[in-house]
Design a protein around this motif. Sequence first.
Motif, PDB file in Angstrom:
ATOM      1  N   SER A  18       0.303   7.133  -2.098  1.00  0.00           N
ATOM      2  CA  SER A  18      -1.012   6.534  -2.339  1.00  0.00           C
ATOM      3  C   SER A  18      -0.987   5.677  -3.592  1.00  0.00           C
ATOM      4  CB  SER A  18      -2.068   7.633  -2.481  1.00  0.00           C
ATOM      5  OG  SER A  18      -2.160   8.377  -1.282  1.00  0.00           O
ATOM      6  N   ARG A  19      -1.774   4.620  -3.557  1.00  0.00           N
ATOM      7  CA  ARG A  19      -1.828   3.703  -4.696  1.00  0.00           C
ATOM      8  C   ARG A  19      -2.563   4.317  -5.879  1.00  0.00           C
ATOM      9  NH1 ARG A  19      -3.616  -2.077  -2.180  1.00  0.00           N
ATOM     10  NH2 ARG A  19      -5.147  -0.802  -1.109  1.00  0.00           N
ATOM     11  N   GLU A  20      -2.123   3.926  -7.061  1.00  0.00           N
ATOM     12  CA  GLU A  20      -2.771   4.395  -8.285  1.00  0.00           C
ATOM     13  C   GLU A  20      -4.135   3.737  -8.453  1.00  0.00           C
ATOM     14  OE1 GLU A  20       0.193   5.581 -11.819  1.00  0.00           O
ATOM     15  OE2 GLU A  20       0.301   3.482 -11.225  1.00  0.00           O
ATOM     16  N   LYS A  21      -5.074   4.497  -8.990  1.00  0.00           N
ATOM     17  CA  LYS A  21      -6.397   3.954  -9.299  1.00  0.00           C
ATOM     18  C   LYS A  21      -6.426   3.556 -10.767  1.00  0.00           C
ATOM     19  CE  LYS A  21      -8.022   5.042  -5.184  1.00  0.00           C
ATOM     20  NZ  LYS A  21      -8.364   4.021  -4.189  1.00  0.00           N
ATOM     21  N   SER A  77      -7.399  -0.412  -6.950  1.00  0.00           N
ATOM     22  CA  SER A  77      -6.158   0.209  -6.481  1.00  0.00           C
ATOM     23  C   SER A  77      -4.984  -0.682  -6.870  1.00  0.00           C
ATOM     24  CB  SER A  77      -6.197   0.395  -4.959  1.00  0.00           C
ATOM     25  OG  SER A  77      -7.182   1.320  -4.588  1.00  0.00           O
ATOM     26  N   LYS A  78      -4.031  -0.113  -7.578  1.00  0.00           N
ATOM     27  CA  LYS A  78      -2.869  -0.865  -8.047  1.00  0.00           C
ATOM     28  C   LYS A  78      -1.843  -0.973  -6.920  1.00  0.00           C
ATOM     29  CE  LYS A  78       0.362  -0.985 -11.954  1.00  0.00           C
ATOM     30  NZ  LYS A  78       0.830  -0.251 -13.155  1.00  0.00           N
ATOM     31  N   THR A  79      -1.397  -2.182  -6.621  1.00  0.00           N
ATOM     32  CA  THR A  79      -0.433  -2.379  -5.539  1.00  0.00           C
ATOM     33  C   THR A  79       0.988  -2.067  -6.029  1.00  0.00           C
ATOM     34  OG1 THR A  79      -0.207  -4.718  -6.098  1.00  0.00           O
ATOM     35  CG2 THR A  79      -1.831  -4.131  -4.408  1.00  0.00           C
ATOM     36  N   ASP A 103       0.809  -1.216   0.000  1.00  0.00           N
ATOM     37  CA  ASP A 103       0.000   0.000   0.000  1.00  0.00           C
ATOM     38  C   ASP A 103       0.846   1.272   0.000  1.00  0.00           C
ATOM     39  OD1 ASP A 103       0.967  -0.292   2.548  1.00  0.00           O
ATOM     40  OD2 ASP A 103      -0.918   0.234   3.549  1.00  0.00           O
TER      41      ASP A 103
END
Length: 420
Positions: free
Chosen positions: A183-186, A196-198, A137
Amino acid sequence: MKFPKFWKNKIFWLIVSTVFISSVFGFGAGLISGTYFYLDIKNYLSDFPGVQKVEKIVEKEYIPQTSQEEKIINIVKEVSPAVVSIVITKDMPIFEQYYYNPFGDNPFFDIQIPGQRQIGTEKKEIGGGTGFIVSEDGLILTNKHVVLDEEADYTILTNDGRKFPARVLAKDPVQDLAILKISREKVIDKEGNLLSKTFPTVKLGDSDQLQMGQTVVAIGNVLGEFRNSVSVGVISGLGRTITASGGGFVETIEDVIQTDAAINKGNSGGPLLNLQGEVVGINTATVMGAQNIGFAIPVNKAKKDIEQVKTLGKIVYPFLGVRYVMVTEEVQKENDLPVDYGAWIVVGQGEPAIVPDSAADKAGLREGDIILEFDNEKITTTNSLAKIIMKYNPGDKVVLLVLRDEKEKIITVTLGKRSE
């Protein structure tokens, strides 16, 4: 005038047929014999001294020459996506030059001298460092001295060129460690769902298992310019104590790893890896003016920080509340002390020996006491009070063996809490 009709003559056709057949067989024989003699002459000349052989060059994928080299190549490929560059930017003032009269509007003193005045600000890159992602995350581990500036902005640049704004979640109050968050990419999948891309992460190893001479790999943002540069070396020493400084930051760090893998400015916060591709240290310092002397914080010291940030949102340490000097044979002789080991509680310049209202104050420790043991562990220069106390948590009850007025005394202490 009449011409003879040769094509009706049988002798004529016999001659034509003979010439045609002879030509065909002659061409075939010449082709076969020419090829044979060409190959024969080529093979002969190829063995003749001074004649270069021309070979067809075929590009092939590089094949590692040793198993260790293959391991290092694979480690770099595997870990690099989780190693990030930290770009530090800040609003810096913009100045312009102007001229003014120091005497104001006095007509008798019309003197113009140059001066500077601020006309605004602009965001500038003022530094950089390295970090690595420890959770899917977006938790990133780096050095505390990389993110010291409270007014600066920090941007994470991944190995594939993506940029993320970062927040500083916590700074270790004792060690040169800090944890950032991105923050993770959407992303939208094929079915139109928002996901949400890990992030890729590193594997954490066991720094307690390190051996002198063990091969290690350092990856970092060298000089703040060359992303994910790789250097290879060995473990040169274990359990070192250093005083690191830079950018107004001075800190004594105990029990660090020494390595000859190149660690340069900008490498700070990058991973030190073993040949299993596991992080065993966090690159933190190098000796200026010396070659191949770098230091890294053992990763086992960072594991507690990571877990605390995940559960508490901050980093806390047990706190005793004493200022002390480690007793050695030299300190014993200079101060006529009865023992040559332990932690001697003394005042410092502007620092009290006992922090008011601390755990030590509440337990009754005094200036001049020598703490000999901490929960049955002998305190020595190689097993200092700071190193021992790191094993405990705030609120733990410990038993101290204290030497006071040349008499041993048992004191029970409930450890306090220290945070940033």
